[in-house]
Enzyme design. Structure first.
Site, PDB file in Angstrom:
ATOM      1  N   LYS A  94      13.166 -36.898 -27.886  1.00  0.00           N
ATOM      2  CA  LYS A  94      12.733 -36.248 -29.244  1.00  0.00           C
ATOM      3  C   LYS A  94      11.336 -36.862 -29.865  1.00  0.00           C
ATOM      4  CE  LYS A  94      16.074 -34.293 -31.240  1.00  0.00           C
ATOM      5  NZ  LYS A  94      15.966 -33.396 -32.408  1.00  0.00           N
ATOM      6  N   ASP A 104      20.062 -38.862 -36.681  1.00  0.00           N
ATOM      7  CA  ASP A 104      21.016 -39.366 -36.179  1.00  0.00           C
ATOM      8  C   ASP A 104      20.723 -40.252 -35.235  1.00  0.00           C
ATOM      9  OD1 ASP A 104      20.433 -37.116 -34.651  1.00  0.00           O
ATOM     10  OD2 ASP A 104      22.257 -36.031 -35.720  1.00  0.00           O
TER      11      ASP A 104
HETATM   12  C1  LIG Z   1      19.621 -36.518 -27.295  1.00  0.00           C
HETATM   13  C2  LIG Z   1      19.808 -35.511 -28.217  1.00  0.00           C
HETATM   14  N1  LIG Z   1      19.990 -34.399 -27.363  1.00  0.00           N
HETATM   15  C3  LIG Z   1      19.783 -33.376 -28.009  1.00  0.00           C
HETATM   16  C4  LIG Z   1      19.649 -33.211 -29.182  1.00  0.00           C
HETATM   17  C5  LIG Z   1      19.566 -31.703 -29.846  1.00  0.00           C
HETATM   18  O1  LIG Z   1      18.548 -31.283 -30.673  1.00  0.00           O
HETATM   19  P1  LIG Z   1      18.713 -30.208 -31.957  1.00  0.00           P
HETATM   20  O2  LIG Z   1      19.111 -30.954 -33.056  1.00  0.00           O
HETATM   21  O3  LIG Z   1      17.211 -29.828 -31.955  1.00  0.00           O
HETATM   22  O4  LIG Z   1      19.575 -29.188 -31.441  1.00  0.00           O
HETATM   23  C6  LIG Z   1      19.411 -34.143 -29.952  1.00  0.00           C
HETATM   24  C7  LIG Z   1      19.133 -34.231 -31.439  1.00  0.00           C
HETATM   25  O5  LIG Z   1      18.920 -35.354 -32.128  1.00  0.00           O
HETATM   26  C8  LIG Z   1      19.554 -35.299 -29.458  1.00  0.00           C
HETATM   27  O6  LIG Z   1      19.312 -36.784 -30.020  1.00  0.00           O
END
Ligand SMILES: Cc1ncc(COP(=O)(O)O)c(C=O)c1O
Length: 392
Positions: free
Chosen positions: A71, A118
């Site tokens: 992220k 989150d």
């Molecule tokens: C580890 C992880 N994977 C995938 C995502 C998904 O990203 P998005 O919210 O852009 O769909 C998040 C989002 O916080 C994440 O923390």
């Protein structure tokens, strides 16, 4: 588990989110960080063989900037763009060393960044704010674990857990920021707030650009992507279908069944939100409102949307953490492993229809992205060691 074929997929209508010069700009910005290093693209040959596929590639984002998740790519680029806009400069004039300089700080004054998360996005924002010497305020939805709070507080951010779900907390943060003059760095868009989320999405492109380099000419036939608000999945899908436009991979979007807003939107033919509590172990994917920019991309590029129960990701975590002899181990967290979990069950007779729909066979080359490591080690152990994902 539920899935739906996207009858509205029309690749011709897809407008790529980044052009060549954007791609170069984002990657060069990230390369200017002293922490920058490509994350590994791990080839799981034994697993591919076991599942009757040609190749499985897993991009391991647990090694990104020492932050255990991808992220920070979005948060850092968006903050870079935001600050260069304030300074009236082009981001190419502001590599990491310049952004950190006293000269830039004295021009910008004492800014305060704010976000909702989150876990992983907020950690990226807090990390970047600390690197540059600014204050950061982070709100987290109800149910956020203490370990995830600590992961952010570690970078001196002021972290609070609210009594609301993710989407309501996003609204609260935006209100507080507008009252107090904070700079909102949010990874989802709403009416009148699209520039920063689009920068965040563009920031994720570094990961796809690295993967394409690391594939050394192999074109994946399938890319499985997990979605929360869909910012991540849509930019990665956009890059893969536009880079390989003559031979685009099939795109499979996977969400937790408790927050399956893309699955529902596909069914309805328009954006549909999930409201209320979203109790899923996939904390990073527990978002009920699709990012509208992401939806516009995914509705054109996606082949199948899958709504997956928690046991699917628990299985993916175990498969990656406990590999077949000869394959490398990957530590993948609850939001990182759901695509592997799904792929690993598709050889079962029960899922024959989905496997056939996706034309998964011995010629398939599948790309998966493990977007996080054990961002909450206690939960990770509970799932992988104790097989317990229900009591969380
Ligand atoms: C580890 C992880 N994977 C995938 C995502 C998904 O990203 P998005 O919210 O852009 O769909 C998040 C989002 O916080 C994440 O923390």
């Amino acid at each position: 588990m539920k899935w739906i074929v996207n009858g509205k997929k029309i690749l011709k209508e897809h407008e790529p989110l980044l052009n060549k010069s954007d791609l170069h700009e984002v990657k060069s910005f990230h390369e200017s960080f002293e922490q920058y290093k490509q994350t590994p693209l791990v080839k799981l040959d034994e697993l591919a063989n076991f599942l009757g596929l040609s190749n499985i590639f897993v991009k391991d984002e647990s090694l990104r900037f020492g932050l255990n998740a991808f992220k920070v790519l979005g948060a850092s680029y968006a903050i870079g763009k935001h600050l260069s806009q304030k300074l009236g400069k082009d981001i190419s004039e502001l590599p990491f060393s310049a952004l950190k300089s006293e000269k830039v700080k004295s021009e910008l004054g004492n800014l305060i960044f704010a976000t909702t998360t989150d876990g992983n996005h907020g950690r990226g924002v807090a990390w970047m704010a600390k690197q540059l010497g600014y204050k950061c305020i982070v709100y987290m939805p109800k149910g956020s674990t203490q370990n995830r709070v600590n992961n952010i507080a570690e970078f001196d951010a002021d972290v609070s857990v609210t009594d609301w779900n993710y989407d309501d907390t996003v609204r609260f943060t935006a209100e507080q920021a507008s009252k107090n003059g904070w700079e909102v760095i949010q990874d989802t868009a709403w009416e009148g707030y699209t520039e920063v989320p689009t920068w965040i999405m563009k920031g994720y492109s570094t990961l796809a650009q690295e993967a394409i380099e690391q594939l050394h000419g192999t074109i994946p036939t399938h890319v499985f992507l997990q979605a929360g608000v869909g910012a991540f999945a849509s930019v990665i899908a956009s890059i893969f279908v536009s880079t390989f436009e003559k031979n685009p991979p099939k795109i499979v979007i996977v969400e937790p069944e408790k927050a399956d807003c893309f699955y529902r939107s596909c069914k309805a033919g328009k954006i549909e939100a999930v409201t209320g509590e979203m109790n899923t172990i996939m904390a990073g994917l527990a978002c009920g409102e699709p990012n509208p920019v992401g939806w516009d991309i995914l509705k054109c590029c996606t082949d199948v949307f899958v709504s997956a129960p928690d046991w699917v990701t628990a299985r993916g975590m175990r498969v990656l953490g406990n590999p077949l002899k000869g394959d490398n181990k990957i530590i993948s967290g609850e939001s990182g492993a759901v695509t592997t979990g799904l792929l690993s069950i598709l050889s079962e007779t029960k899922y024959k229809d989905l496997r056939e729909t996706l034309k998964l066979d011995k010629n398939s080359k599948v790309l998966l992205i493990s977007t996080e490591g054990d961002t909450d080690p206690q939960i990770y152990r509970n799932i992988v060691w104790n097989g317990d994902y229900q009591s969380l």
